[in-house]
Each structure stands twice: as structure tokens, then as C-alpha cells.
Design a protein around this motif. Structure first.
Motif, PDB file in Angstrom:
ATOM      1  N   THR A 184       1.037  -1.221   0.074  1.00 37.26           N
ATOM      2  CA  THR A 184      -0.093  -0.053  -0.082  1.00 37.26           C
ATOM      3  C   THR A 184       0.913   1.237  -0.073  1.00 37.26           C
ATOM      4  O   THR A 184       0.697   2.217  -0.799  1.00 37.26           O
ATOM      5  CB  THR A 184      -0.694  -0.103   1.287  1.00 37.26           C
ATOM      6  OG1 THR A 184      -1.725  -1.297   1.140  1.00 37.26           O
ATOM      7  CG2 THR A 184      -1.886   1.121   1.040  1.00 37.26           C
ATOM      8  N   ARG A 185       2.061   1.538   0.885  1.00 36.51           N
ATOM      9  CA  ARG A 185       2.892   2.222   0.847  1.00 36.51           C
ATOM     10  C   ARG A 185       3.619   2.353  -0.453  1.00 36.51           C
ATOM     11  O   ARG A 185       3.640   3.598  -0.884  1.00 36.51           O
ATOM     12  CB  ARG A 185       3.857   2.014   1.894  1.00 36.51           C
ATOM     13  CG  ARG A 185       4.801   3.310   2.007  1.00 36.51           C
ATOM     14  CD  ARG A 185       5.822   2.942   3.321  1.00 36.51           C
ATOM     15  NE  ARG A 185       5.183   3.128   4.569  1.00 36.51           N
ATOM     16  CZ  ARG A 185       5.550   2.083   5.450  1.00 36.51           C
ATOM     17  NH1 ARG A 185       5.799   0.854   5.100  1.00 36.51           N
ATOM     18  NH2 ARG A 185       4.885   2.429   6.824  1.00 36.51           N
ATOM     19  N   GLU A 186       3.997   1.371  -1.213  1.00 32.79           N
ATOM     20  CA  GLU A 186       4.762   1.572  -2.373  1.00 32.79           C
ATOM     21  C   GLU A 186       3.751   2.115  -3.521  1.00 32.79           C
ATOM     22  O   GLU A 186       4.306   3.049  -4.345  1.00 32.79           O
ATOM     23  CB  GLU A 186       5.046   0.065  -2.773  1.00 32.79           C
ATOM     24  CG  GLU A 186       5.862   0.182  -4.141  1.00 32.79           C
ATOM     25  CD  GLU A 186       6.301  -1.306  -4.536  1.00 32.79           C
ATOM     26  OE1 GLU A 186       6.727  -1.419  -5.695  1.00 32.79           O
ATOM     27  OE2 GLU A 186       5.536  -2.340  -3.765  1.00 32.79           O
ATOM     28  N   TYR A 187       2.635   1.945  -3.484  1.00 29.31           N
ATOM     29  CA  TYR A 187       1.333   2.350  -4.436  1.00 29.31           C
ATOM     30  C   TYR A 187       1.536   3.752  -4.345  1.00 29.31           C
ATOM     31  O   TYR A 187       1.526   4.541  -5.391  1.00 29.31           O
ATOM     32  CB  TYR A 187       0.248   1.618  -4.074  1.00 29.31           C
ATOM     33  CG  TYR A 187      -0.739   1.971  -5.504  1.00 29.31           C
ATOM     34  CD1 TYR A 187      -1.037   1.014  -6.439  1.00 29.31           C
ATOM     35  CD2 TYR A 187      -1.445   3.049  -5.551  1.00 29.31           C
ATOM     36  CE1 TYR A 187      -1.859   1.097  -7.407  1.00 29.31           C
ATOM     37  CE2 TYR A 187      -2.472   3.279  -6.434  1.00 29.31           C
ATOM     38  CZ  TYR A 187      -2.764   2.331  -7.380  1.00 29.31           C
ATOM     39  OH  TYR A 187      -3.539   2.814  -8.455  1.00 29.31           O
ATOM     40  N   LEU A 188       1.332   4.349  -3.156  1.00 30.90           N
ATOM     41  CA  LEU A 188       1.408   5.965  -3.065  1.00 30.90           C
ATOM     42  C   LEU A 188       2.807   6.519  -3.334  1.00 30.90           C
ATOM     43  O   LEU A 188       2.560   7.537  -3.852  1.00 30.90           O
ATOM     44  CB  LEU A 188       1.000   6.134  -1.398  1.00 30.90           C
ATOM     45  CG  LEU A 188      -0.402   5.465  -1.124  1.00 30.90           C
ATOM     46  CD1 LEU A 188      -0.413   5.898   0.494  1.00 30.90           C
ATOM     47  CD2 LEU A 188      -1.556   6.422  -1.878  1.00 30.90           C
ATOM     48  N   THR A 189       3.803   5.962  -3.027  1.00 24.94           N
ATOM     49  CA  THR A 189       4.950   6.802  -3.380  1.00 24.94           C
ATOM     50  C   THR A 189       5.298   6.609  -4.882  1.00 24.94           C
ATOM     51  O   THR A 189       5.474   7.579  -5.409  1.00 24.94           O
ATOM     52  CB  THR A 189       6.060   5.950  -2.483  1.00 24.94           C
ATOM     53  OG1 THR A 189       6.329   4.445  -3.038  1.00 24.94           O
ATOM     54  CG2 THR A 189       6.049   6.007  -1.174  1.00 24.94           C
ATOM     55  N   THR A 190       4.874   5.415  -5.601  1.00 21.91           N
ATOM     56  CA  THR A 190       4.901   5.614  -6.847  1.00 21.91           C
ATOM     57  C   THR A 190       3.954   6.525  -7.443  1.00 21.91           C
ATOM     58  O   THR A 190       4.295   7.055  -8.660  1.00 21.91           O
ATOM     59  CB  THR A 190       4.463   4.222  -7.479  1.00 21.91           C
ATOM     60  OG1 THR A 190       5.193   3.003  -6.954  1.00 21.91           O
ATOM     61  CG2 THR A 190       4.612   3.928  -8.777  1.00 21.91           C
ATOM     62  N   ALA A 191       2.846   6.657  -7.112  1.00 17.73           N
ATOM     63  CA  ALA A 191       1.773   7.703  -7.477  1.00 17.73           C
ATOM     64  C   ALA A 191       2.287   8.949  -7.465  1.00 17.73           C
ATOM     65  O   ALA A 191       2.202   9.796  -8.264  1.00 17.73           O
ATOM     66  CB  ALA A 191       0.575   7.447  -6.638  1.00 17.73           C
ATOM     67  N   ALA A 192       3.083   9.447  -6.089  1.00 22.47           N
ATOM     68  CA  ALA A 192       3.784  10.726  -5.988  1.00 22.47           C
ATOM     69  C   ALA A 192       4.508  10.712  -7.130  1.00 22.47           C
ATOM     70  O   ALA A 192       4.843  12.025  -7.373  1.00 22.47           O
ATOM     71  CB  ALA A 192       4.302  10.816  -4.716  1.00 22.47           C
ATOM     72  N   THR A 193       5.507   9.911  -7.501  1.00 20.89           N
ATOM     73  CA  THR A 193       6.272  10.006  -8.488  1.00 20.89           C
ATOM     74  C   THR A 193       5.894  10.588  -9.794  1.00 20.89           C
ATOM     75  O   THR A 193       6.382  11.155 -10.647  1.00 20.89           O
ATOM     76  CB  THR A 193       7.195   8.778  -8.486  1.00 20.89           C
ATOM     77  OG1 THR A 193       7.929   8.879  -7.328  1.00 20.89           O
ATOM     78  CG2 THR A 193       8.398   8.914  -9.599  1.00 20.89           C
ATOM     79  N   MET A 194       4.758   9.445 -10.316  1.00 18.45           N
ATOM     80  CA  MET A 194       4.194   9.735 -11.380  1.00 18.45           C
ATOM     81  C   MET A 194       3.426  11.009 -11.538  1.00 18.45           C
ATOM     82  O   MET A 194       3.405  11.559 -12.829  1.00 18.45           O
ATOM     83  CB  MET A 194       3.276   8.464 -11.589  1.00 18.45           C
ATOM     84  CG  MET A 194       3.920   7.012 -11.664  1.00 18.45           C
ATOM     85  SD  MET A 194       4.954   6.883 -13.064  1.00 18.45           S
ATOM     86  CE  MET A 194       5.406   5.074 -12.673  1.00 18.45           C
ATOM     87  N   LEU A 195       2.880  11.442 -10.609  1.00 21.62           N
ATOM     88  CA  LEU A 195       2.078  12.718 -10.640  1.00 21.62           C
ATOM     89  C   LEU A 195       3.140  13.765 -10.780  1.00 21.62           C
ATOM     90  O   LEU A 195       3.028  14.606 -11.607  1.00 21.62           O
ATOM     91  CB  LEU A 195       1.617  12.912  -9.206  1.00 21.62           C
ATOM     92  CG  LEU A 195       0.087  12.285  -9.129  1.00 21.62           C
ATOM     93  CD1 LEU A 195      -0.250  12.376  -7.588  1.00 21.62           C
ATOM     94  CD2 LEU A 195      -1.101  12.762  -9.933  1.00 21.62           C
ATOM     95  N   ALA A 196       4.561  13.790 -10.711  1.00 24.42           N
ATOM     96  CA  ALA A 196       5.541  14.683 -10.891  1.00 24.42           C
ATOM     97  C   ALA A 196       6.047  14.628 -12.147  1.00 24.42           C
ATOM     98  O   ALA A 196       6.410  15.501 -12.896  1.00 24.42           O
ATOM     99  CB  ALA A 196       6.549  14.540  -9.823  1.00 24.42           C
TER     100      ALA A 196
END
Length: 230
Positions: A184-196
Motif C-alpha cells: 500500500t505504501r509502495e503504491y502511494l509513493t509510486t503515485a507521487a512520483t508519477m504525478l510529478a
């Protein structure tokens, strides 16, 4: 508690088949897919629906948008309902010698989320703080939403659970806390990177699908993408 008429009947029949006495129905957060069937179940079994004050406010908000949002997604499938939840005295439920502790963890995929901690069983009923191999709902992740959700995950991890009941789960998998918290944490950190990195909702959606191709419910991902890039 489930959402639709059919789900509510099925869960009720399952509870009845166990021969156990249902005393409480705990609502982790206000999204309607997690509580629209609660009043009907409570009436059937003489149980009490409980939640935090913040979750109860969010429940009222979701009821207000039911016709425009939830009924549009599930036309004719959701029971007539109202908010019957009350606050938990002292944030604790006593059940069969165990203390079930209600803990407010703040924003996850919506505001005012809480979890239920059963220390004697190394168990956390995590609602949508933790997902289990399902695309996470990012529609309300604007601003500091992702970081707030990560802090909620940290709060669950600090309880050192062995098992986590996730709000959304691939039913073929287990409930291992260490794995589900990490993923769950990995999904969110990946999403933050992709948003940037990504400039459009479609690019973000495709990038997340490429990174997490096997997760269930990509529709939730698309709903989040369109909101975040609106």
C-alpha cells in the motif's frame, strides 16, 4: 458492512449461519460502499452501528451525494438508508474478553478515517488505510493527501499487527500485515512520483497500470487520475 441490497442480504445470512450474536457494526470511514447496508443489518440483528464523530460527519456527506454519485454507479442496487451510527464510548468496544480499540488515523482515501485494533489478536481492521492488491482510490488525494495517507499507514504499522483486514482485497490473497502495508505504501509513493512526471490523466493512468498491471479495479485508478488532473 457492505453496500448493495444483495451484498447486505448475503452478509446477513452469513452472520446468521455462524450462530453468533452480532453486537456491533463498526464503520471505518464515510465512503458509502463501506456502510450503506449497516442500518439494515443493525435492525436485523439488534446490533449497534458505531463510528468516530469524524466518520459520522463523512457518512452524512456521502448520503448527501448518494443520488448523484453512488446511485449513478449502482442504479437500483443500494438500499434505502440513513445514518444510524453513534460514537464509541471511550473509543473502545469490549467483546469476548478483548478490547477493540478505535483509533483515528486522519486522511487516507478520504477524510476522518479510523481503524479497529485488537491487540490480543495482533489484528487491525484497517478499512481503506490498507489495500490488498486493489488499485487505490486517489480521487481525494489533492494537496497533502498522499502524505497524509502515508502517515496513516505509519500509524497502523506502529501497532505491529500480524494480520490486517483491508477495505479492498483480492480474495485469493492472505491478510499478512507486513506485505499489505508495504504494498500500500509502495503504491502511494509510486503515485507521487508519477504525478510529478506525467502531464495528463491518461499518461498517469497508463504509467500506474504499467507499474501495477495485476491489481484489481482499474476504474478506481482512472477516477483518481481524472480528479487529480482536473
Amino acid at each position: 458492512p457492505p453496500m448493495t441490497i444483495a451484498q447486505t442480504a448475503a452478509v446477513g445470512d452469513w452472520v446468521e449461519s455462524t450462530g453468533k450474536n452480532l453486537t456491533h457494526i463498526f464503520v471505518t470511514h464515510g465512503h458509502g460502499d463501506h456502510w450503506f447496508g449497516s442500518a439494515e443489518l443493525a435492525e436485523r440483528f439488534g446490533a449497534e452501528v458505531v463510528a468516530t464523530a469524524g466518520t459520522i460527519d463523512q457518512m452524512h456527506g456521502n448520503l448527501a451525494i448518494r443520488e448523484l454519485f453512488w446511485d449513478a454507479l449502482f442504479p437500483g442496487q443500494i438500499p434505502a438508508t440513513e445514518v444510524v451510527a453513534t460514537e464509541v464510548p471511550n473509543d473502545a468496544i469490549e467483546l469476548e474478553g478483548h478490547t477493540l480499540r478505535v483509533i483515528d488515523v486522519g486522511h487516507t482515501d478520504t477524510d476522518d478515517t479510523s481503524v479497529l485494533h485488537v491487540a490480543g489478536l495482533d489484528l487491525v481492521v484497517a478499512g481503506d488505510v490498507i489495500y490488498n492488491d486493489v488499485h487505490q482510490f486517489l480521487r481525494e488525494a489533492q494537496g497533502d493527501g498522499i502524505n497524509a495517507w502515508l502517515r496513516a499507514i505509519d500509524a497502523v504499522e506502529s501497532l505491529r499487527p500480524r494480520l490486517v483486514v483491508a477495505g479492498h482485497k483480492n480474495k485469493v490473497l492472505d491478510d499478512d500485515a507486513r506485505r499489505t502495508i508495504r504494498e500500500t505504501r509502495e503504491y502511494l509513493t509510486t503515485a507521487a512520483t508519477m504525478l510529478a512526471e506525467q502531464t495528463t490523466a491518461l499518461d498517469f493512468f497508463n504509467a500506474m497500470l504499467q507499474r501495477f498491471p495485476d491489481r484489481l479495479n482499474p476504474g478506481a485508478l482512472w477516477g483518481g487520475a481524472t480528479a487529480l488532473y482536473a
